[in-house]
Design a protein around this motif. Structure first.
Motif, PDB file in Angstrom:
ATOM      1  N   GLY A  95       0.809  -1.202   0.000  1.00 54.38           N
ATOM      2  CA  GLY A  95       0.000   0.000   0.000  1.00 54.38           C
ATOM      3  C   GLY A  95       0.849   1.262   0.000  1.00 54.38           C
ATOM      4  N   GLY A  96       0.211   2.382  -0.311  1.00 53.99           N
ATOM      5  CA  GLY A  96       0.904   3.661  -0.301  1.00 53.99           C
ATOM      6  C   GLY A  96       0.128   4.718  -1.071  1.00 53.99           C
ATOM      7  N   ARG A  97       0.686   5.933  -1.052  1.00 57.49           N
ATOM      8  CA  ARG A  97       0.046   7.025  -1.770  1.00 57.49           C
ATOM      9  C   ARG A  97       0.449   6.998  -3.232  1.00 57.49           C
ATOM     10  NH1 ARG A  97       0.825  12.205  -3.445  1.00 57.49           N
ATOM     11  NH2 ARG A  97       3.048  12.071  -2.927  1.00 57.49           N
ATOM     12  N   ILE A  98      -0.545   7.107  -4.125  1.00 58.13           N
ATOM     13  CA  ILE A  98      -0.269   7.066  -5.565  1.00 58.13           C
ATOM     14  C   ILE A  98       0.328   8.405  -5.984  1.00 58.13           C
ATOM     15  CG2 ILE A  98      -1.283   6.790  -7.852  1.00 58.13           C
ATOM     16  CD1 ILE A  98      -3.524   5.161  -6.559  1.00 58.13           C
ATOM     17  N   GLU A  99       1.517   8.332  -6.573  1.00 56.32           N
ATOM     18  CA  GLU A  99       2.190   9.544  -7.019  1.00 56.32           C
ATOM     19  C   GLU A  99       1.840   9.894  -8.469  1.00 56.32           C
ATOM     20  OE1 GLU A  99       6.750  11.322  -7.548  1.00 56.32           O
ATOM     21  OE2 GLU A  99       6.406   9.377  -6.617  1.00 56.32           O
ATOM     22  N   ASP A 100       1.719   8.864  -9.317  1.00 55.06           N
ATOM     23  CA  ASP A 100       1.482   9.151 -10.735  1.00 55.06           C
ATOM     24  C   ASP A 100       0.810   7.956 -11.399  1.00 55.06           C
ATOM     25  OD1 ASP A 100       1.744  10.554 -13.265  1.00 55.06           O
ATOM     26  OD2 ASP A 100       3.294   9.087 -13.744  1.00 55.06           O
ATOM     27  N   ILE A 101      -0.160   8.252 -12.279  1.00 57.34           N
ATOM     28  CA  ILE A 101      -0.764   7.244 -13.163  1.00 57.34           C
ATOM     29  C   ILE A 101      -0.576   7.758 -14.585  1.00 57.34           C
ATOM     30  CG2 ILE A 101      -2.858   6.001 -13.812  1.00 57.34           C
ATOM     31  CD1 ILE A 101      -3.881   6.350 -11.008  1.00 57.34           C
ATOM     32  N   ALA A 102       0.231   7.046 -15.350  1.00 59.66           N
ATOM     33  CA  ALA A 102       0.660   7.553 -16.650  1.00 59.66           C
ATOM     34  C   ALA A 102      -0.268   7.174 -17.790  1.00 59.66           C
ATOM     35  CB  ALA A 102       2.078   7.045 -16.960  1.00 59.66           C
ATOM     36  N   VAL A 103      -1.308   6.381 -17.567  1.00 58.78           N
ATOM     37  CA  VAL A 103      -2.183   5.922 -18.653  1.00 58.78           C
ATOM     38  C   VAL A 103      -3.637   6.126 -18.251  1.00 58.78           C
ATOM     39  CG1 VAL A 103      -0.540   4.245 -19.560  1.00 58.78           C
ATOM     40  CG2 VAL A 103      -2.141   3.574 -17.755  1.00 58.78           C
ATOM     41  N   ASP A 104      -4.487   6.066 -19.278  1.00 65.46           N
ATOM     42  CA  ASP A 104      -5.925   6.181 -19.052  1.00 65.46           C
ATOM     43  C   ASP A 104      -6.640   5.105 -19.871  1.00 65.46           C
ATOM     44  OD1 ASP A 104      -8.339   7.059 -18.126  1.00 65.46           O
ATOM     45  OD2 ASP A 104      -7.987   9.171 -18.608  1.00 65.46           O
ATOM     46  N   VAL A 105      -7.925   4.998 -19.683  1.00 70.84           N
ATOM     47  CA  VAL A 105      -8.702   3.985 -20.393  1.00 70.84           C
ATOM     48  C   VAL A 105      -8.614   4.210 -21.902  1.00 70.84           C
ATOM     49  CG1 VAL A 105     -11.025   3.050 -20.763  1.00 70.84           C
ATOM     50  CG2 VAL A 105     -10.298   3.705 -18.467  1.00 70.84           C
ATOM     51  N   GLY A 106      -8.311   3.136 -22.632  1.00 73.18           N
ATOM     52  CA  GLY A 106      -8.190   3.204 -24.085  1.00 73.18           C
ATOM     53  C   GLY A 106      -6.776   3.338 -24.590  1.00 73.18           C
ATOM     54  N   ASP A 107      -5.813   3.570 -23.689  1.00 76.31           N
ATOM     55  CA  ASP A 107      -4.424   3.718 -24.116  1.00 76.31           C
ATOM     56  C   ASP A 107      -3.813   2.359 -24.458  1.00 76.31           C
ATOM     57  OD1 ASP A 107      -4.660   6.383 -23.705  1.00 76.31           O
ATOM     58  OD2 ASP A 107      -3.542   6.429 -21.808  1.00 76.31           O
ATOM     59  N   GLN A 108      -3.029   2.338 -25.542  1.00 78.47           N
ATOM     60  CA  GLN A 108      -2.263   1.160 -25.917  1.00 78.47           C
ATOM     61  C   GLN A 108      -0.906   1.225 -25.239  1.00 78.47           C
ATOM     62  OE1 GLN A 108      -3.109  -1.431 -27.804  1.00 78.47           O
ATOM     63  NE2 GLN A 108      -4.997  -0.776 -28.828  1.00 78.47           N
ATOM     64  N   GLN A 225      -6.916  -2.230 -15.408  1.00 77.37           N
ATOM     65  CA  GLN A 225      -7.179  -3.496 -16.084  1.00 77.37           C
ATOM     66  C   GLN A 225      -6.550  -3.440 -17.469  1.00 77.37           C
ATOM     67  OE1 GLN A 225     -11.112  -4.633 -17.761  1.00 77.37           O
ATOM     68  NE2 GLN A 225     -11.011  -6.361 -16.341  1.00 77.37           N
ATOM     69  N   LEU A 226      -5.752  -4.448 -17.782  1.00 71.58           N
ATOM     70  CA  LEU A 226      -5.050  -4.505 -19.060  1.00 71.58           C
ATOM     71  C   LEU A 226      -5.497  -5.743 -19.822  1.00 71.58           C
ATOM     72  CD1 LEU A 226      -2.815  -3.178 -20.809  1.00 71.58           C
ATOM     73  CD2 LEU A 226      -1.182  -4.711 -19.706  1.00 71.58           C
ATOM     74  N   VAL A 227      -5.920  -5.541 -21.066  1.00 72.18           N
ATOM     75  CA  VAL A 227      -6.382  -6.633 -21.924  1.00 72.18           C
ATOM     76  C   VAL A 227      -5.419  -6.774 -23.093  1.00 72.18           C
ATOM     77  CG1 VAL A 227      -8.231  -7.445 -23.426  1.00 72.18           C
ATOM     78  CG2 VAL A 227      -8.789  -6.314 -21.269  1.00 72.18           C
ATOM     79  N   GLU A 228      -4.961  -7.988 -23.312  1.00 71.46           N
ATOM     80  CA  GLU A 228      -4.039  -8.242 -24.415  1.00 71.46           C
ATOM     81  C   GLU A 228      -4.767  -8.061 -25.746  1.00 71.46           C
ATOM     82  OE1 GLU A 228      -0.669 -11.580 -25.566  1.00 71.46           O
ATOM     83  OE2 GLU A 228      -2.515 -12.200 -24.564  1.00 71.46           O
TER      84      GLU A 228
END
Length: 394
Positions: A95-108, A225-228
């Protein structure tokens, strides 16, 4: 008798009808009856009451000649889903504080690409402290090694006992163990820092994101969630007898809403699902970019049915007893046609038509519509629906 009684008796006698009035009423009654009889006589025809002597016009019904066959080929369709071979719910192991999320829904994303990071300032401070402990332990170990060398030289000169040498060597080994423990603690912190970021385990598309920067992520909590996207497979349930006809390695055409795609049969499980009573066949879709993950795909296969019978529209059937059905035939009778019921058994149905068998001869006229207007024995005028459609179309 008083005068009053005389007056009352005279009034009663005056109210009684006299013989003249009764005679007039009787004459009027006889005249009324005579008028009614005369009117009835005028309404009668000279030839007597009219009775229908001509039969009604036969009812026109659409028919189709029965075409008997000894067998038929059944085209069966089985459905399944095109799904990604791999789907991962990605999260942090700690666990911990999220510093950065570099992607969003729909990104390859590509394999190894950093997708999110935790705040690791606390871990890095602990790592610095652990590295200092390692250096301190190394210094103590170096001093212990020097002490061992001195004790060995003094022992050779006879100034110290062998026990002193053994004690110096034991202290050197203890110092070495402390060095290894400090290094292991530093490695643990390095692993924690490395696990504080999420990397893509395979090429794919982000299909879900459940949190944002600044939020506190729990250990194991799904964040992305990542889908191949490079590989799609289709799982289709088939009857065991049909699945036995499939050959692994062969290419089959699967139909989707967007068109037809090729798929190679990878395997057949050979285990019957207790709920669906089917066997699962796994297909690898060749052109994964042609359809989307989650699309419905269909496999069509033909099967020969060795059953004699004929095809009729479903609307030409009416229910009968003991699981049988009834078709109505326009049978020729005395230069015309009459309705005759025939019991039949349904062998197969594909929605709009049914394959049945029963006491119907080849070429007999099956009434295919309007069953609510006919009864057995009714006179009908058959109209060939196929010929009428040809004439109207021409």
């Amino acid at each position: 008798m008083s005068e009053t009684d005389n007056i009352t008796g005279d009034a009663v006698r005056e109210k009684r009808p006299g013989p003249a009035k009764g005679l007039i009423f009787l004459v009027l009654l006889l005249l009324t009856i005579g008028a009614m009889l005369f009117g009835a006589t005028l309404l009668r025809s000279e030839e007597g009451p009219k009775v229908a002597v001509t039969a009604p016009e036969p009812l026109t019904v659409p028919v189709r000649p029965a075409q008997l066959t000894k067998a038929f080929t059944l085209q069966e369709t089985y459905s399944g889903l095109a799904e990604a071979r791999r789907t991962s719910e990605l999260g942090f192991s700690t666990g911990g504080r999220i510093e950065d999320i570099a992607v969003d829904v729909g990104d390859q994303v590509k394999t190894g690409q950093t997708l999110a990071r935790l705040d690791t300032r606390g871990l890095r401070a602990q790592l610095a402290s652990a590295q200092a402990v390692v250096e301190e332990a190394r210094s103590a170990h170096s001093l212990a090694l020097n002490t061992v060398e001195r004790q060995r030289r003094l022992s050779l000169q006879g100034h110290v006992s062998p026990q002193a040498v053994d004690e110096a060597e034991a202290q050197a080994e203890t110092a070495l163990a402390r060095v290894e423990a400090a290094k292991a603690q530093a490695d643990i912190l390095r692993v924690q820092i490395d696990l504080a970021r999420i990397t893509a385990p395979f090429d794919g598309m982000v299909t879900a994101r459940t949190s944002d920067e600044g939020a506190i992520a729990g250990a194991g909590q799904p964040l992305l969630q990542l889908v191949e996207t490079g590989h799609l497979e289709a799982r289709i349930g088939l009857p065991a007898a049909t699945a036995a006809r499939l050959q692994p390695g062969d290419v089959y055409d699967l139909r989707a809403d967007t068109g037809t795609v090729e798929a190679t049969l990878r395997s057949v499980t050979g285990v019957i699902d207790p709920n669906q009573r089917t066997v699962a066949a796994m297909f690898d879709i060749t052109n994964s970019g042609a359809i989307a993950s989650g699309a419905v795909v269909r496999l069509s296969m033909s099967r020969d049915i060795d059953e004699p019978g004929f095809w009729v529209p479903v609307k030409s059937l009416s229910t009968a007893s003991r699981g049988l059905w009834t078709v109505y035939v326009a049978a020729p009778v005395d230069g015309g046609f009459e309705v005759e019921p025939r019991p039949v058994e349904m062998v197969h149905t594909d929605g709009e038509r049914a394959f049945v068998r029963g006491p119907v001869s080849d070429g007999e006229l099956i009434i295919i519509d309007g069953l609510q207007r006919i009864v057995p024995g009714m006179s009908v005028e058959p109209r060939d629906s196929q010929q009428a459609a040809t004439v109207n179309g021409g």
